[in-house]
Design an enzyme around this catalytic site. Structure first.
Site, PDB file in Angstrom:
ATOM      1  CE  LYS A 159      -2.036   2.941   1.952  1.00  0.00           C
ATOM      2  NZ  LYS A 159      -1.780   4.358   1.607  1.00  0.00           N
TER       3      LYS A 159
ATOM      4  CB  CYS B  94      12.621   8.996   9.229  1.00  0.00           C
ATOM      5  SG  CYS B  94      13.746   7.863   8.398  1.00  0.00           S
TER       6      CYS B  94
ATOM      7  CD  GLU C 281       8.721  12.693  12.467  1.00  0.00           C
ATOM      8  OE1 GLU C 281       7.581  12.206  12.507  1.00  0.00           O
ATOM      9  OE2 GLU C 281       9.695  12.104  11.973  1.00  0.00           O
TER      10      GLU C 281
END
Ligand code: NAD
Length: 487
Positions: A178, A288, A390
């Site tokens: 996905k 990240c 974040e």
């Protein structure tokens, strides 16, 4: 206008519901394609195809045959390098210079690397005495988990997807992918490569859609998925773990971070400025492993902030094909709104905005893109959301520190634990501090350097499990023991 269909059992198919959503180019906001939105019927069909393929020619292939095929997949990507590059750049808006050096080559390499890993897997055996005076031999075999659900983010679409699909297929699993709703293109294109090189239908499947109440959620809830590997936000990872708990499916989680960058006064100054500027601003901050918290030893603090400002201001926004472009747009207006809300919060909380803090003035159609300025702040308390959450944008807060103990405490004062980048010429100090910082990856005098055979993954809220090299086998295979009594 492109149309992105699902890739199920070796065929491109539309959604039963007829539902589609727009794929937009972040550079100018234009619609570049329509994506079929998958629901439960498409997920069920893809999972059934993947299950059937496990018992078909794919499941009967020997390791050398699988290895040969995975090499062909890598070659197939490289043979269509320019198409993959154009597709990735159109979806993400990132500079061609970045995608051509990182995203596409690594996307292809992931298949070769894990083909090489599986060729060289060691096994173990133990001989034992049996109660009747005979002997028995125990040996372990690695078998695939089965059908693996692969759920991906948008920041490095092909690279992060193949980082999971490569080892999954090398180990003999089949996959249902996905991709992120923001970046459907390269996962779809990979379906064409799979067919062209002869990967059997059902081994690699793609279902497009969103997360909740869409393809993502249905995939994680499918009882016929044997394991789920996910890269994305920590909050999403928690939802996926909840779904995986039903049926006790193992998960591999590569999640968010709020990574500290630490610079000591004895560091190679120019190298540290260059390294931290890359960690903060590369890929428009959508990495990240990037750093949004920088701690600099007090004697060089002012000089460092001034030098980082020069780097940030030299990053010119521009179209991907321009070799002078230093920074692309964020992935979407939604993501820009999120990042801008932190820019506002920083100002409201009294931060000193060293540079940036807003949206650059772009010409013509580019005004409709999701551009944002690289931004540096100082002066915020450590309790600020800007330092704790974040952001995933091209920004960082820089604060001074005085002692090793102080900076270790600051670095660890976060729920996250993905990585750190530490700059010092004192290798004794580097060795001393590395184990004290609670992260999965520590870079000394470098950032983002990676040998793909090394373990990759986060501590604390940044992830569960390690992937990379032989470490990926722990997740993508199950170890079984065979005991033969022979005398
Ligand atoms: P996201 O969590 O919003 O989405 C990731 C994927 O999950 C998408 O495909 C999305 O459709 C799907 N999804 C969302 N909700 C779901 C649900 N309930 N069930 C199933 N699927 C669902 O993440 P993003 O915004 O695409 O990516 C950015 C995030 O990814 C950042 O937090 C970043 O730190 C993280 N990230 C981590 C790593 C790593 O290796 N640790 C690497 C890259 C990105």
């Amino acid at each position: 206008m492109k149309e992105f269909k699902h890739f199920i059992n070796g065929k491109f198919v539309g959604s039963q519901s007829g539902k589609k959503f727009e794929d937009r180019n972040p550079v100018d906001g234009s619609v570049i394609g329509m994506v079929h939105e998958g629901g439960k019927p498409e997920v069920d069909a893809a999972v059934a195809a993947a299950r059937a393929a496990l018992h078909g020619p794919w499941g009967r292939m020997t390791v050398p045959q699988r290895v040969e095929l995975l090499y062909k997949v890598a070659d197939g990507i490289n043979a269509r390098f320019d198409e993959f590059l154009a597709a990735e750049v159109a979806d993400t808006g990132k500079p061609v210079s970045l995608a051509s050096h990182l995203d596409i080559p690594r996307g292809a390499a992931n298949f070769k690397i894990f083909a090489d890993v599986i060729k060289n897997v060691p096994t173990e055996s133990f001989e034992m005495a049996t109660p009747d005076g005979g002997s028995a031999l125990n040996y372990s075999v690695r078998v695939p988990r089965g059908v693996v659900g692969v759920i991906c983010p948008w920041n490095l679409p092909l690279l992060l997807m193949t980082w999971k699909v490569g080892p999954a297929l090398a180990c003999g699993n089949t996959v249902v992918v996905k991709p992120s709703e923001e970046t459907p293109a390269t996962a779809t294109l990979l379906g064409e490569v799979m067919n062209a090189v002869g990967v059997p239908p059902g081994v690699y499947n793609v279902v497009h859609g969103f997360g909740p109440d869409s393809a993502g959620q249905y995939l994680t809830e499918s009882p016929d998925i044997n394991a789920i590997t996910f890269t994305g936000e920590t909050r999403t990872g928690q939802a996926i773990m909840g779904a995986a708990a039903k049926g006790l499916r193992p998960v591999s989680m590569e999640l968010g971070g709020k990574n500290p960058g630490i610079v000591f006064a004895d560091a190679d100054f120019d190298a540290a400025v260059e390294g931290i500027s890359k960690a903060a601003f590369a890929n428009c901050g959508q990495v990240c492993l990037g750093t949004e918290r920088v701690y600099v030893e007090r004697p060089i603090f002012d000089k460092f902030v001034a030098a980082l400002k020069v780097k940030a201001e030299a990053m010119k926004p521009g179209i991907p094909s321009d070799s002078h472009t230093g920074i692309g747009p964020l992935i979407s207006h939604e993501q820009r709104d999120k990042v801008l809300s932190f820019y506002k919060k920083a100002k409201d909380e009294g931060a000193t905005v060293v540079t940036g803090g807003g949206v650059p003035d772009m010409p013509g159609n580019l005004k409709n893109g999701s551009w944002i300025q690289p931004t540096i702040w100082t002066g915020l308390p450590e309790s600020s959301d800007v330092i704790r959450k974040e952001i995933f944008g091209p920004c960082c807060h820089v604060a001074p520190f005085d002692t090793e103990d102080e900076v270790v405490a600051l670095a660890n004062d976060t729920p996250y634990g993905l990585c750190t980048t530490l700059w010092t010429k004192d290798l004794g100090r580097a060795h001393r501090l590395s184990p004290r910082i609670d992260v999965g990856l520590t870079w000394i005098n470098s950032w983002f350097l990676r040998d793909l055979r090394t373990p990759f993954g986060g501590s604390k809220a940044s992830g569960i499990g390690r992937e990379g090299g032989v470490h990926s086998l722990e997740f993508y295979t199950e170890l079984r023991n065979v005991c033969i009594k022979y005398a």
